[in-house]
Design a protein around this motif. Structure first.
Motif, short mmCIF file in Angstrom:
data_model
loop_
_atom_site.label_atom_id
_atom_site.label_comp_id
_atom_site.label_asym_id
_atom_site.label_seq_id
_atom_site.Cartn_x
_atom_site.Cartn_y
_atom_site.Cartn_z
N ALA A 23 161.08 52.96 69.46
CA ALA A 23 160.10 53.61 70.34
C ALA A 23 160.79 54.81 71.00
O ALA A 23 162.02 54.91 70.97
CB ALA A 23 159.59 52.64 71.39
N ILE A 24 160.00 55.70 71.58
CA ILE A 24 160.55 56.92 72.19
C ILE A 24 160.18 56.95 73.66
O ILE A 24 159.02 56.74 74.04
CB ILE A 24 160.03 58.18 71.48
N ALA A 25 161.19 57.20 74.51
CA ALA A 25 160.98 57.31 75.95
C ALA A 25 161.96 58.34 76.50
O ALA A 25 163.11 58.40 76.08
CB ALA A 25 161.21 55.96 76.63
N ASN A 26 161.48 59.14 77.45
CA ASN A 26 162.33 60.12 78.12
C ASN A 26 163.09 61.02 77.13
O ASN A 26 164.23 61.39 77.36
CB ASN A 26 163.32 59.40 79.05
N GLY A 27 162.46 61.32 76.01
CA GLY A 27 163.05 62.20 75.02
C GLY A 27 164.11 61.58 74.15
O GLY A 27 164.79 62.28 73.38
N LYS A 28 164.27 60.25 74.24
CA LYS A 28 165.27 59.55 73.45
C LYS A 28 164.61 58.50 72.56
O LYS A 28 163.52 58.00 72.87
CB LYS A 28 166.30 58.85 74.36
N GLY A 29 165.27 58.16 71.47
CA GLY A 29 164.81 57.07 70.63
C GLY A 29 165.51 55.78 71.02
O GLY A 29 166.70 55.78 71.35
N TYR A 44 171.64 44.39 70.78
CA TYR A 44 171.59 45.59 71.62
C TYR A 44 170.42 46.48 71.25
O TYR A 44 169.77 46.31 70.21
CB TYR A 44 172.90 46.37 71.51
N VAL A 45 170.17 47.45 72.13
CA VAL A 45 169.24 48.54 71.86
C VAL A 45 170.06 49.82 71.75
O VAL A 45 170.83 50.15 72.65
CB VAL A 45 168.19 48.67 72.99
N ALA A 46 169.94 50.50 70.61
CA ALA A 46 170.65 51.77 70.41
C ALA A 46 169.82 52.92 70.96
O ALA A 46 168.60 52.96 70.77
CB ALA A 46 170.93 51.98 68.93
N VAL A 47 170.47 53.84 71.66
CA VAL A 47 169.81 55.01 72.22
C VAL A 47 170.15 56.22 71.36
O VAL A 47 171.32 56.54 71.15
CB VAL A 47 170.27 55.27 73.67
N ILE A 48 169.11 56.90 70.84
CA ILE A 48 169.31 58.00 69.90
C ILE A 48 169.02 59.34 70.56
O ILE A 48 167.98 59.51 71.21
CB ILE A 48 168.38 57.85 68.68
N ASP A 49 169.95 60.27 70.40
CA ASP A 49 169.72 61.67 70.78
C ASP A 49 168.88 62.28 69.66
O ASP A 49 169.36 62.46 68.53
CB ASP A 49 171.06 62.40 70.93
N ASP A 72 155.57 55.21 80.24
CA ASP A 72 156.26 56.28 80.96
C ASP A 72 157.75 56.25 80.59
O ASP A 72 158.08 56.37 79.42
CB ASP A 72 156.03 56.15 82.46
N ASN A 73 158.63 56.04 81.55
CA ASN A 73 160.07 55.99 81.26
C ASN A 73 160.61 54.56 81.36
O ASN A 73 161.80 54.36 81.62
CB ASN A 73 160.85 56.90 82.21
N VAL A 91 163.43 44.63 80.36
CA VAL A 91 162.92 45.90 80.86
C VAL A 91 164.09 46.86 81.03
O VAL A 91 165.07 46.54 81.71
CB VAL A 91 162.18 45.70 82.20
N ILE A 92 163.97 48.05 80.42
CA ILE A 92 165.02 49.07 80.48
C ILE A 92 164.48 50.32 81.15
O ILE A 92 163.40 50.81 80.80
CB ILE A 92 165.52 49.41 79.06
N ASP A 93 165.24 50.83 82.11
CA ASP A 93 164.92 52.10 82.75
C ASP A 93 165.47 53.22 81.86
O ASP A 93 166.69 53.36 81.71
CB ASP A 93 165.56 52.16 84.13
N ALA A 94 164.58 54.00 81.26
CA ALA A 94 165.02 55.03 80.31
C ALA A 94 165.65 56.24 80.99
O ALA A 94 166.22 57.10 80.31
CB ALA A 94 163.83 55.48 79.44
N THR A 95 165.57 56.33 82.30
CA THR A 95 166.23 57.44 82.99
C THR A 95 167.71 57.15 83.23
O THR A 95 168.51 58.07 83.36
CB THR A 95 165.55 57.75 84.34
#
Length: 255
Positions: A23-29, A44-49, A72-73, A91-95
């Protein structure tokens, strides 16, 4: 254009280990990863640029992160359990890319939907009988303002629902060869199916139509069936390739 733009990770990379959904949040995958199925502590959850198509960080979560949805984020991750069983939504805060809480739901949460009020519905199948610890399916309604469960509805122990979808103010799910409908204001589960005699491997609902794929015997071609939910009539049945496992829509294309 259907041209390949980039490949993130790969056989020689270690960014992903059993990736599941994105999924995409705050401009990240955000990509859920089961990790090693024999290790309950490496999920884990990987955060993609998305500018460089690289994994910039990982967020450790409990075992079996599967479906993922964004408001939202805020990122909600269903902890189904991988090859085992789990019963939470992280629950993850994407900011900040930090875990803020984990909400307890039913065993093996398999699908989630946000309603028009921005609150979250989570459908859990319960543990199947082959685990030796069969448990009932469950649907939970989560207030996303404070991330608390406000309503819980339980199925019979032998009922293991899945494929929660939403269209307007109506929720749909699949259970025991049938599709059921439930209003988002309901406090009890429906007792009568909308459509029976189905064998869906996955399904989706959009614009008043139900799309379901049937994997048949898993070695020959499957099928796609389309129903009009205004009267539950079959509109079309199309042969597709082997083991159809999902339905996706091009939002810019005419349906």
């Amino acid at each position: 254009t259907f041209e390949s733009v980039a490949t993130i990770g790969g056989p020689s990379e270690t960014d992903f280990l059993n990736p599941r959904y994105m999924a995409i949040a705050n401009g990240k995958g955000y990509v859920t990863n089961w990790g090693d199925g024999s290790n309950p502590d490496d999920d884990y959850v990987a955060v993609i640029d998305l500018e460089t198509n690289t994994v910039e960080s990982t967020i450790s979560v409990a075992e079996g992160p599967e479906k993922i949805i964004v408001k939202d984020n805020t990122v909600y991750v269903a902890l189904q359990g991988g090859f085992n069983q789990n019963n939470g939504v992280t629950v993850i805060d994407a900011t900040t890319n930090t875990v803020t809480t984990t909400i307890t739901v039913g065993d093996r949460p398999n699908s989630m939907q946000l309603d028009a009020s921005g609150n979250l519905w989570v459908l859990s199948s319960g543990n199947p009988s082959w685990t030796g610890n069969e448990t009932a399916g469950q649907i939970d309604y989560i207030n996303t303002t404070d991330n608390t469960v406000t309503t819980t509805m339980n199925y019979a122990v032998t009922e293991h629902p899945g494929n929660l979808e939403i269209d307007g103010a109506t929720l749909y799910y699949y259970s025991g060869g049938s599709v059921y409908a439930m209003d988002t204001t309901a406090s009890v589960l429906p007792t009568t199916a909308e459509i029976e005699g189905l064998n869906f491997y996955d399904m989706a609902v959009i614009d008043g139509k139900l799309y379901g794929v049937d994997a048949k015997d898993f070695v020959s071609n499957g099928s796609l069936e389309v129903y009009d939910l205004s009267d539950n009539t079959l509109l079309a049945s199309k042969t597709v390739s082997i083991i159809p496992g999902g339905i996706y829509f091009n939002e810019t294309a005419a349906r």
